[in-house]
Design a protein around this motif. Structure first.
Motif, PDB file in Angstrom:
ATOM      1  N   ILE A  95       0.656   8.315   4.251  1.00 16.16           N
ATOM      2  CA  ILE A  95       1.747   9.246   4.504  1.00 16.16           C
ATOM      3  C   ILE A  95       3.120   8.601   4.284  1.00 16.16           C
ATOM      4  CG2 ILE A  95       1.852   8.774   6.980  1.00 16.16           C
ATOM      5  CD1 ILE A  95       2.432  11.732   7.427  1.00 16.16           C
ATOM      6  N   ASN A  96       3.240   7.302   4.539  1.00 11.83           N
ATOM      7  CA  ASN A  96       4.511   6.619   4.284  1.00 11.83           C
ATOM      8  C   ASN A  96       4.923   6.768   2.825  1.00 11.83           C
ATOM      9  OD1 ASN A  96       4.194   5.695   6.846  1.00 11.83           O
ATOM     10  ND2 ASN A  96       4.730   3.567   6.379  1.00 11.83           N
ATOM     11  N   ASP A  97       3.975   6.498   1.944  1.00 14.78           N
ATOM     12  CA  ASP A  97       4.277   6.548   0.517  1.00 14.78           C
ATOM     13  C   ASP A  97       4.462   7.981   0.044  1.00 14.78           C
ATOM     14  OD1 ASP A  97       2.430   3.669  -0.870  1.00 14.78           O
ATOM     15  OD2 ASP A  97       4.243   3.819   0.366  1.00 14.78           O
ATOM     16  N   ASP A 141       5.643  10.392   1.794  1.00 11.98           N
ATOM     17  CA  ASP A 141       6.973  10.764   2.258  1.00 11.98           C
ATOM     18  C   ASP A 141       8.044  10.219   1.317  1.00 11.98           C
ATOM     19  OD1 ASP A 141       9.417   9.835   4.413  1.00 11.98           O
ATOM     20  OD2 ASP A 141       8.666  11.877   4.514  1.00 11.98           O
ATOM     21  N   ARG A 142       7.824   9.005   0.863  1.00 13.81           N
ATOM     22  CA  ARG A 142       8.788   8.393  -0.058  1.00 13.81           C
ATOM     23  C   ARG A 142       8.861   9.176  -1.370  1.00 13.81           C
ATOM     24  NH1 ARG A 142      12.936   5.909  -2.485  1.00 13.81           N
ATOM     25  NH2 ARG A 142      13.313   3.806  -1.732  1.00 13.81           N
ATOM     26  N   ILE A 143       7.695   9.604  -1.853  1.00 15.67           N
ATOM     27  CA  ILE A 143       7.659  10.421  -3.071  1.00 15.67           C
ATOM     28  C   ILE A 143       8.424  11.724  -2.832  1.00 15.67           C
ATOM     29  CG2 ILE A 143       6.184  11.738  -4.641  1.00 15.67           C
ATOM     30  CD1 ILE A 143       5.868   8.798  -5.080  1.00 15.67           C
ATOM     31  N   VAL A 144       8.118  12.365  -1.729  1.00 13.94           N
ATOM     32  CA  VAL A 144       8.739  13.653  -1.411  1.00 13.94           C
ATOM     33  C   VAL A 144      10.255  13.511  -1.287  1.00 13.94           C
ATOM     34  CG1 VAL A 144       8.957  15.211   0.578  1.00 13.94           C
ATOM     35  CG2 VAL A 144       6.716  14.806  -0.443  1.00 13.94           C
ATOM     36  N   CYS A 145      10.713  12.387  -0.733  1.00 11.84           N
ATOM     37  CA  CYS A 145      12.160  12.181  -0.554  1.00 11.84           C
ATOM     38  C   CYS A 145      12.867  11.729  -1.819  1.00 11.84           C
ATOM     39  CB  CYS A 145      12.410  11.119   0.520  1.00 11.84           C
ATOM     40  SG  CYS A 145      11.999  11.673   2.174  1.00 11.84           S
ATOM     41  N   THR A 146      12.153  11.191  -2.772  1.00 13.46           N
ATOM     42  CA  THR A 146      12.779  10.605  -3.959  1.00 13.46           C
ATOM     43  C   THR A 146      12.657  11.503  -5.181  1.00 13.46           C
ATOM     44  OG1 THR A 146      12.124   8.432  -3.113  1.00 13.46           O
ATOM     45  CG2 THR A 146      12.830   8.524  -5.419  1.00 13.46           C
ATOM     46  N   CYS A 147      11.519  12.202  -5.289  1.00 15.53           N
ATOM     47  CA  CYS A 147      11.228  12.973  -6.496  1.00 15.53           C
ATOM     48  C   CYS A 147      11.382  14.472  -6.270  1.00 15.53           C
ATOM     49  CB  CYS A 147       9.800  12.699  -6.955  1.00 15.53           C
ATOM     50  SG  CYS A 147       9.435  10.935  -7.080  1.00 15.53           S
TER      51      CYS A 147
END
Lengths: 284, 462
Positions: free
Chosen positions: A154-156, A158-164
């Motif tokens: 989920i950490n990663d 979330d990072r995808i969702v916040c960046t892309c």
């Protein structure tokens, strides 16, 4: 790293190819290298024989299934989760049609014990609320899902969702919230029921023509078997003789050859008209 | 939101990339950690539960590219700092001039169109299902005629999307991991972060605060915020944002001509981010396609976010000219179309109805008024910092003011401003190493908040 795909799943495959997981397309087998295709047909009750399936990191699994209409049973999904856990794989479970289930087949992979540690579930308002053009869905990534190195998936994500991405439209999310109100949910389920009544009409129509029909009970898709025929030929035949557009099964993968997918979306009068046309021509 | 730790100690520096420990979503939650902004400070850690240590884990390897990222995406990190600050000072009137988010209501000509489309979906005649993934025909046509008439860009060169941020990542998927890319330094973090994620870069080099294999094109006052192209190595892709976020600088026609020629000479593709084009004053170029030859070397991405307040509505577009070809002659637009059709299902029909209303005469006028309002905010901020003796850049062609704090760490200045004035800004180093020593003040805000923030700046720095 390979990806399992339920033989019959275009978007899962194409995105896997684009991102670089797959090898070349092989013209003889009509499959991409490095993707594990799990054939699902009447012969195995539309559930793959996991004993002959190689380990891959990710397993895409859609249930109720587009295009076959099959909803995996609790026993089948338990097998799948056990298989994933044994292999340390991650299931990406597409539950876009779960609200169409009419029997007691599981509606979410998380009904299966142990699934939170091995499964991601994706879903959509498209077929729940007619949001195909509105665009709203969701993905569940449990806290308990870890990579091999103990980093929570989920950490990663979330990072995808916040960046892309910058979130779904807030207007659309307001619509989603309304879908989940008591009145809203009742209203959208009435439409779902309407589509499933369409499905029953289609199932009955094709059955009355002497054809073996699958699906149409837990999903708005009817999977009609035309043994010995090529699905593109049947597609053309149906189109020519009845002016009805269907989808040839081979469009979903080699395991779809010999089948036609008929969707139950549509106005009742169109479904009835289609049924009338189908019963009045000689298709075979 | 809270800043969480997962049982490891991260040495902190004042660089943007390393300053935040990774936040996690494990079952250990809601622990606020005060983060030191001094070099080599240490995060206090929260112990993990015993259950976590023995928890089942899959055998799937983590994507090593995502692991290269040093911390969370910049703006959620700013959000976390802001939230922590508000917990610390519950009575403070925090003013946000940090994340560049619009604040003024969307003009009614636009929202009423969206409402009409939404309600129309409840009627038989008005209901529409899946739309064309490239966007509704009328909107594409109107975008072409509004922004690109006389530039040779046609309706079918335009791909409507749910915003430039998503488009940037779609473009990365389009180009894949085997291309090299250049960015301005400083720049909007999504270009670098998406490049890392897709696998174009090497590891983060802490000493220089750059990712390996990215060409960082320094943009500073010394070079008038336009890179010295004679010193820039060839890369396949060049990200270029003008008017620029964060520096506010808008490239001149001569500068963009140099850029297009540079791309042409090197056979590179420019991805031109024109999200702030409507903020341009005078005859500074608004579109890369104003430059001769650009259609063969450039993609342009754009957004309704900062014109129509659509940051939450989500609507933008990307132009991929027919003339843009790969080295084997294959049209780039064909592959982009495949990405759009496979990895996307089109922007929301409701948002697109809003977009169409934005481009009506009334809508355009309304957008110009809102842009004008934010430009007035910008001027107030520019005047404030200038009057305090600061050297200020930007603030003319963009809603961003790039304030120089020579010799100071930008995170330190960010913290100082936040702590002492309760105003959120954005530290320049968050946008790249050449942003160090600068703070970005964004001009989105209600007029009274902007005036109040400026009053507080005057108090602090008098």
């Amino acid at each position: 790293m390979g990806v399992y795909v339920l033989d019959l799943a275009q978007a899962y495959m194409d995105t896997s190819v684009i991102i670089g997981q797959a090898g070349d397309f092989l013209d003889d087998t009509l499959k991409y290298k490095n993707i594990e295709y799990m054939t699902c047909g009447p012969q195995n009750n539309f559930f793959p024989d996991l004993s002959t399936t190689s380990r891959t990191d990710i397993i895409f699994f859609c249930s109720p299934n587009n295009p076959t209409g099959h909803a995996a049973s609790r026993e089948q999904l338990t097998q799948l989760v056990d298989f994933a856990r044994k292999n340390g794989s991650i299931i990406v479970y597409d539950s876009a049609y779960s609200v169409y289930i009419t029997d007691d087949s599981p509606r979410s992979i998380y009904e299966i014990p142990g699934s939170r540690e091995c499964a991601i579930e994706i879903s959509s308002f498209s077929k729940i609320a007619g949001f195909t053009g509105v665009r709203l869905g969701w993905t569940v990534v449990p806290d308990e899902l870890y990579y091999a190195n103990k980093v929570p998936v989920i950490n990663d994500f979330d990072r995808i969702v916040c960046t892309c991405f910058n979130g779904a439209s807030r207007i659309v999310q307001a619509g989603g919230l309304a879908c989940l109100s008591p009145d809203g949910f009742k209203a959208v389920m009435a439409v779902v029921d309407y589509y499933m009544e369409n499905a029953k009409i289609l199932v009955d129509t094709f059955t009355s023509l002497g054809l073996v029909v699958y699906g149409g009970v837990n999903a708005p898709y009817v999977w009609v078997h035309f043994p010995g025929s090529r699905s593109w030929d049947m597609f053309s035949e149906i189109l020519k003789k009845t002016h009805i557009i269907t989808v040839p099964g081979s469009g979903f993968g080699p395991g779809g050859e010999g089948f036609i997918r008929v969707a139950a979306f549509g106005r009742r009068e169109h479904i009835l008209e289609a049924s009338a046309r189908l019963t009045s021509v000689h298709l075979l | 939101m809270s800043v969480l730790n997962h049982n490891h100690v991260t040495p902190l520096s004042s660089s943007s990339s390393a300053i935040f420990a990774k936040n996690t979503f494990t079952s250990v939650r809601t622990q606020i950690v005060s983060v030191s902004s001094k070099k080599a400070g240490v995060c206090k850690c929260v112990a993990t539960s015993p259950a976590e240590q023995t928890a089942y884990k899959t055998k799937v390897s983590r994507n090593g590219n995502i692991a290269k990222l040093q911390a969370g995406y910049l703006f959620p990190e700013i959000g976390r700092r802001k939230a922590a600050h508000m917990l610390k000072y519950p009575d403070a009137q925090v003013i946000s001039l940090g994340i560049g988010d619009t604040t003024e209501p969307i003009p009614e000509v636009i929202t009423s169109a969206m409402a009409k489309r939404a309600l129309g979906l409840s009627t038989i005649e008005g209901y529409t299902g899946y739309g064309a993934e490239q966007g509704e025909k009328q909107l594409r046509a109107q975008l072409a005629s509004t922004f690109y008439s006389n530039l040779g860009i046609e309706e079918d060169d335009i791909f409507v999307s749910d915003g430039a941020k998503s488009d940037i990542s779609r473009l990365q998927v389009l180009f894949g991991s085997n291309v090299t890319m250049a960015v301005q330094d400083p720049s909007y973090p999504a270009y670098v972060d998406s490049s890392v994620i897709i696998g174009q870069t090497g590891e983060f080099q802490k000493d220089i605060e750059k990712f390996g294999n990215i060409e960082y094109m320094k943009c500073t006052p010394e070079n008038d915020f336009f890179p010295d192209l004679s010193k820039v190595s060839r890369t396949d892709i060049i990200f270029f944002c003008s008017p620029n976020n964060p520096t506010g600088s808008a490239a001149s026609r001569e500068q963009l001509t140099k850029l297009v020629n540079f791309a042409k000479d090197n056979g590179s593709i420019i991805i031109y981010d024109s999200a702030y084009a409507m903020y341009v004053s005078g005859d500074t170029p608004k579109s890369i396609f104003e430059i001769p030859g650009a259609k063969e070397v450039a993609i342009e991405t754009a957004s309704f976010s900062k014109y129509a307040g659509f940051t939450g509505v989500r609507l933008g577009w990307t132009v991929v000219p027919k003339e843009l070809k790969y080295s084997d002659g294959f049209p780039v637009a064909k592959d982009f179309n495949r990405i759009v059709c496979t990895g996307f299902n089109g922007a929301s029909n409701i948002a697109q109805a809003g977009g169409l209303a934005c481009l009506s005469p009334e809508g355009l006028q309304a957008m110009h008024e809102v842009v004008g309002f934010y430009k007035e905010n910008t001027k107030i901020i520019v005047d404030t910092f200038t009057s305090l003796g600061f050297t200020v850049y930007g603030g003319i062609h963009a809603p961003y003011v790039w304030v120089h704090f020579p010799g100071r760490s930008s995170w330190d200045v960010f913290s100082e401003i936040l702590e002492k004035t309760h105003v959120v800004t954005t530290p320049g180093s968050g946008f790249g190493p050449a942003g160090e020593g600068f703070v970005r003040v964004s001009a989105f805000g209600h007029r009274n908040n902007v005036l109040e923030a400026c009053r507080r700046f005057k108090e602090l720095y008098k």
